[in-house]
Design an enzyme around this catalytic site. Structure first.
Site, PDB file in Angstrom:
ATOM      1  N   ASN A   1     -47.440  62.692 -26.076  1.00  0.00           N
ATOM      2  CA  ASN A   1     -46.475  63.696 -25.585  1.00  0.00           C
ATOM      3  C   ASN A   1     -46.834  64.268 -24.207  1.00  0.00           C
ATOM      4  OD1 ASN A   1     -48.617  65.064 -26.705  1.00  0.00           O
ATOM      5  ND2 ASN A   1     -47.383  66.520 -27.870  1.00  0.00           N
TER       6      ASN A   1
ATOM      7  N   LYS B   1     -59.355  56.807 -24.755  1.00  0.00           N
ATOM      8  CA  LYS B   1     -58.349  55.968 -25.402  1.00  0.00           C
ATOM      9  C   LYS B   1     -56.989  56.647 -25.361  1.00  0.00           C
ATOM     10  CE  LYS B   1     -56.462  55.464 -29.351  1.00  0.00           C
ATOM     11  NZ  LYS B   1     -55.174  54.891 -28.957  1.00  0.00           N
ATOM     12  N   PRO B   2     -56.080  56.156 -24.516  1.00  0.00           N
ATOM     13  CA  PRO B   2     -54.736  56.741 -24.500  1.00  0.00           C
ATOM     14  C   PRO B   2     -53.933  56.251 -25.708  1.00  0.00           C
ATOM     15  CG  PRO B   2     -54.899  54.946 -22.891  1.00  0.00           C
ATOM     16  CD  PRO B   2     -56.255  55.066 -23.544  1.00  0.00           C
TER      17      PRO B   2
ATOM     18  N   GLU C   1     -57.712  69.072 -31.348  1.00  0.00           N
ATOM     19  CA  GLU C   1     -56.473  69.838 -31.102  1.00  0.00           C
ATOM     20  C   GLU C   1     -55.395  69.157 -31.934  1.00  0.00           C
ATOM     21  OE1 GLU C   1     -56.312  72.523 -29.380  1.00  0.00           O
ATOM     22  OE2 GLU C   1     -58.376  72.344 -28.718  1.00  0.00           O
TER      23      GLU C   1
ATOM     24  N   CYS D   1     -46.928  70.225 -29.764  1.00  0.00           N
ATOM     25  CA  CYS D   1     -47.597  70.887 -30.891  1.00  0.00           C
ATOM     26  C   CYS D   1     -47.443  72.405 -30.832  1.00  0.00           C
ATOM     27  CB  CYS D   1     -49.058  70.485 -30.968  1.00  0.00           C
ATOM     28  SG  CYS D   1     -49.923  70.732 -29.417  1.00  0.00           S
TER      29      CYS D   1
ATOM     30  N   GLU E   1     -44.360  70.396 -39.402  1.00  0.00           N
ATOM     31  CA  GLU E   1     -44.201  70.390 -37.947  1.00  0.00           C
ATOM     32  C   GLU E   1     -43.035  69.459 -37.603  1.00  0.00           C
ATOM     33  OE1 GLU E   1     -47.409  68.437 -35.742  1.00  0.00           O
ATOM     34  OE2 GLU E   1     -47.167  69.983 -34.218  1.00  0.00           O
TER      35      GLU E   1
END
Ligand code: ADP
Length: 492
Positions: A157, A180-181, A255, A289, A391
């Protein structure tokens, strides 16, 4: 209508290790979520390559930790400048693979730069201390040391900013890192590799390894050469990563997900609330988030707020983020649309009411294959509906009524999450009292975007461990060593 184009790419779609691109056999496709078009194919790093990346980062880190804090800071500040200078190309690339509107991508590049700037300044403020010893003739030196090599795992995101928060803090502390994306958005991370080199980051110090979460994440979690793991992702992935890191007792910084309450106090300015809520929920199409997930509004004000939100939503433009004047882009993929759609359908079946939705993307034939979800306002949502309990990663605004403020606060806290929250009202004393009563890592009072590089951001409960930003963000990558030593003798 002008549609911006992808910039000419200055990087290869390959793992970036020891300052070079590494070819490989296994590839995955990166698509533009607005059109479904393929952008490119990217080579996945396999487990052996990740291990090699960790070892290379270890070698580079041994030299980096010996540099002065000022030198490290200068490299980071140069990186901040490079991001600013290249912001247009970076923003176009970011929009192409992530979908968010170009203006929001520009904002993300600037936000990423602010972390390089901040940690570039903070690197020289990693102080130790001298502690008096209980025995005479001795003293304690508490000295901060870089933790070693950090494994950094980022989501799709904010694929640039989340990486920037972690890489900048790790480098400022004197660590090396293996980043690591997310598989859905690896390009912006790879684009950063050559920029880091241009800023003066030595080869091997930041390795960029696209690949599967389980494979790359697994090696990062288990390899003895990794000292700290930092993940931004879902609570579920946080749990998996923490369990994988447990045998090696690795330090983790997580996170994770949220379920942010947004409390509209009875005296709140409803025009301001509607404007900020609309911006907050259209921001990255609600795939954030910290986005508001449960809007608690006094029963007497619910319809007035719903009407204002409907008017603002009707004026918004949902479409291809590379076009001008777009307020919201697509969701990341069709599965995300189906998941958000299911939550809305269930809520409607259970008695919620759809007050408004915006389907402005429907009229554009170029977007037929895109993964768009209509921004939606729901009134009459109850706490037991899944749309309020889970969420929601999408542009849905669920309104929940309350009649007493203390009850709204109790319900706001009735969640396993505790990341962000919002309080809106005119009486600031009441706002501050309510803000303090909320169990969350951050509260925005009459503010919809409180996160900045200067402050520690982190969740409580199942929203995470540790913090990013502020001086605390750097401490995640520092170990404290105590030296108990005789005091130098003072000659009279
Ligand atoms: P999101 O909901 O943002 O997709 P995820 O938690 O699925 O969040 O993914 C966040 C990051 O964590 C991604 O880079 C993903 O590849 C990675 N990831 C997913 N599963 C694992 C795992 N088991 N171990 C380590 N990393 C993982």
């Amino acid at each position: 209508m002008t549609i911006r184009r992808l910039p000419d790419l200055w990087f290869e779609p390959l793992p970036w290790i020891d300052g070079r691109w590494h070819p490989g056999d296994e590839r995955f496709t990166v698509r533009n979520p607005a059109t479904g078009e393929q952008i490119t194919e990217v080579v996945r790093a396999d487990a052996a390559l990740v291990a090699r990346a960790i070892e290379g980062a270890g070698v580079a880190q041994r030299a980096w930790r010996e540099t002065s804090a000022v030198e490290r800071g200068n490299v980071l500040k140069r990186m901040a400048t490079l991001l600013e200078v290249r912001r247009d190309e970076l923003a176009r690339l970011l929009t192409a693979e992530q979908g968010k509107p170009y203006a929001q991508s520009l904002g993300e590049v600037q936000y990423a730069a602010s972390f390089f700037q901040w940690f570039g300044e903070e690197s020289r403020r990693v102080y130790g201390r001298l502690v008096p010893h209980p025995e005479s003739g001795r003293e304690f030196i508490v000295q901060p040391k870089p933790a070693g090599v950090a494994g950094l795992i980022t989501p799709w995101n904010f694929p640039l900013a989340q990486g920037a928060k972690k890489v900048a803090a790790a480098l400022a502390a004197g660590c090396g890192c293996v980043w690591k994306p997310a598989e859905l958005t690896p390009l912006i991370a790879l684009a950063v590799g050559p920029l880091l080199r241009e800023a003066g980051v030595p080869s091997g110090l930041v390795q960029i390894v696209p690949g599967r979460g389980t494979v790359v994440g697994g090696v990062l979690a288990q390899h003895p050469g990794v000292a700290v793991l930092s993940l931004t992702g879902s609570t579920e992935t946080g749990r998996t990563l923490m369990a994988a890191a447990a045998p090696g007792l690795k330090r983790v910084s997580l996170e994770l997900g949220g379920n942010a309450p947004f409390i509209v106090l009875p005296d709140a300015d409803l025009d301001l609330v509607a404007e900020h809520l609309t911006r907050l929920k259209l921001f990255v199409s609600g795939q954030v988030c910290v986005t508001a997930n449960r809007v608690f509004v006094h029963a007497d004000a619910e319809m007035a707020l719903a009407e204002r939100l409907a008017a603002l939503l009707a004026a918004a433009r949902v479409g291809d983020g590379l076009a001008d004047g777009i307020d919201a882009g697509p969701l990341i993929h069709h599965r995300a649309c189906a998941e958000v759609g299911a939550l809305v359908t269930e809520a409607l079946a259970a008695g919620a009411v759809k007050v408004a939705e915006n389907r402005s993307f429907d009229s554009d034939p170029a977007l037929r294959a895109g993964s768009f979800f209509a921004p939606t306002v729901l009134a009459g949502v109850r706490d037991d509906m899944r749309v309020a309990r889970e969420e929601v990663f999408g542009p849905v605004i669920p309104l929940l009524r309350y009649s007493r403020v203390d009850d709204a606060v109790r319900r706001a806290n009735d969640t396993p999450y505790g990341l962000a929250s919002y309080v809106y009202g005119r009486d600031l004393a009441q706002c501050r009292a309510v803000a303090s009563a909320i169990d969350a890592g951050i509260v925005g009072v009459n503010e919809w975007r409180p996160l900045k590089a200067e402050i520690p951001f982190g969740g409580v409960k199942q929203s995470g461990i540790g913090a990013e930003g502020g001086e605390e963000g750097l401490r995640e990558f520092v170990h404290l060593q105590v030296i108990s030593t005789p005091r130098p003798v003072v000659v009279p």
